[in-house]
Design a protein around this motif. Sequence first.
Motif, PDB file in Angstrom:
ATOM      1  N   SER A 209       0.841  -1.196   0.000  1.00  0.00           N
ATOM      2  CA  SER A 209       0.000   0.000   0.000  1.00  0.00           C
ATOM      3  C   SER A 209       0.876   1.244   0.000  1.00  0.00           C
ATOM      4  O   SER A 209       1.967   1.258   0.567  1.00  0.00           O
ATOM      5  CB  SER A 209      -0.957   0.016   1.195  1.00  0.00           C
ATOM      6  OG  SER A 209      -0.254   0.189   2.403  1.00  0.00           O
TER       7      SER A 209
ATOM      8  N   THR B 235       0.419   5.416   0.714  1.00  0.00           N
ATOM      9  CA  THR B 235      -0.469   6.406   1.306  1.00  0.00           C
ATOM     10  C   THR B 235       0.091   7.790   1.051  1.00  0.00           C
ATOM     11  O   THR B 235       1.290   8.018   1.210  1.00  0.00           O
ATOM     12  CB  THR B 235      -0.597   6.175   2.827  1.00  0.00           C
ATOM     13  OG1 THR B 235      -1.040   4.833   3.041  1.00  0.00           O
ATOM     14  CG2 THR B 235      -1.562   7.145   3.459  1.00  0.00           C
TER      15      THR B 235
ATOM     16  N   ARG C 203      -5.105   6.013   0.850  1.00  0.00           N
ATOM     17  CA  ARG C 203      -4.266   4.834   0.620  1.00  0.00           C
ATOM     18  C   ARG C 203      -4.698   4.139  -0.664  1.00  0.00           C
ATOM     19  O   ARG C 203      -5.885   4.003  -0.935  1.00  0.00           O
ATOM     20  CB  ARG C 203      -4.412   3.874   1.804  1.00  0.00           C
ATOM     21  CG  ARG C 203      -3.571   2.614   1.685  1.00  0.00           C
ATOM     22  CD  ARG C 203      -3.828   1.654   2.837  1.00  0.00           C
ATOM     23  NE  ARG C 203      -3.390   2.249   4.088  1.00  0.00           N
ATOM     24  CZ  ARG C 203      -3.931   1.969   5.266  1.00  0.00           C
ATOM     25  NH1 ARG C 203      -4.939   1.127   5.367  1.00  0.00           N
ATOM     26  NH2 ARG C 203      -3.471   2.529   6.361  1.00  0.00           N
TER      27      ARG C 203
END
Length: 162
Positions: free
Chosen positions: A18, A20, A100
């Motif tokens: 991920s 962000t 995200r």
Amino acid sequence: MPFEVFDKRMTPLAKAPSVTIQKRGVISLNKAAHDLVDNAETVELLYDRERQIIALRAADDSSPHAYAVRNGSKRGPGQAIVSATAFTQHYGIDTTATRRWKPFIEDGMLCVDLTQEGTVITGNRTKSTAPAQDAKTADPMEDIDTIAAQDDPAGEDTTDNS
């Protein structure tokens, strides 16, 4: 008191990569995403205006366009942080909320498609009635802006690791 639905967006994504983008323009990568760029200590930031895709490419620290990748966790390897305020401002990337995304790899670069909405991330500290969390259980994602500001109080982009 009525039941409330648990919002899984409050929990960090441990195994899935991920990326962000924080409210101040800080870009953070979880360990899985940082692994996808070979745990680079410096990266170059790229932007495809036509497709609205940002990319991070591993770079040599002597590159004039290199940004330092800092450790965002005091508890060891975990979040990797790039101070990208000037980058997000220059390209008009929305930083009104922390979001995200699930990144993808293209031409050896870690990419994020900004045409996808992304998941808005909120932390308990934004709620006035939330009890203080124990530092041992605090989610590093919810206070990543604070960590980045401590490392770089002016919020400026820099490659100086001193």
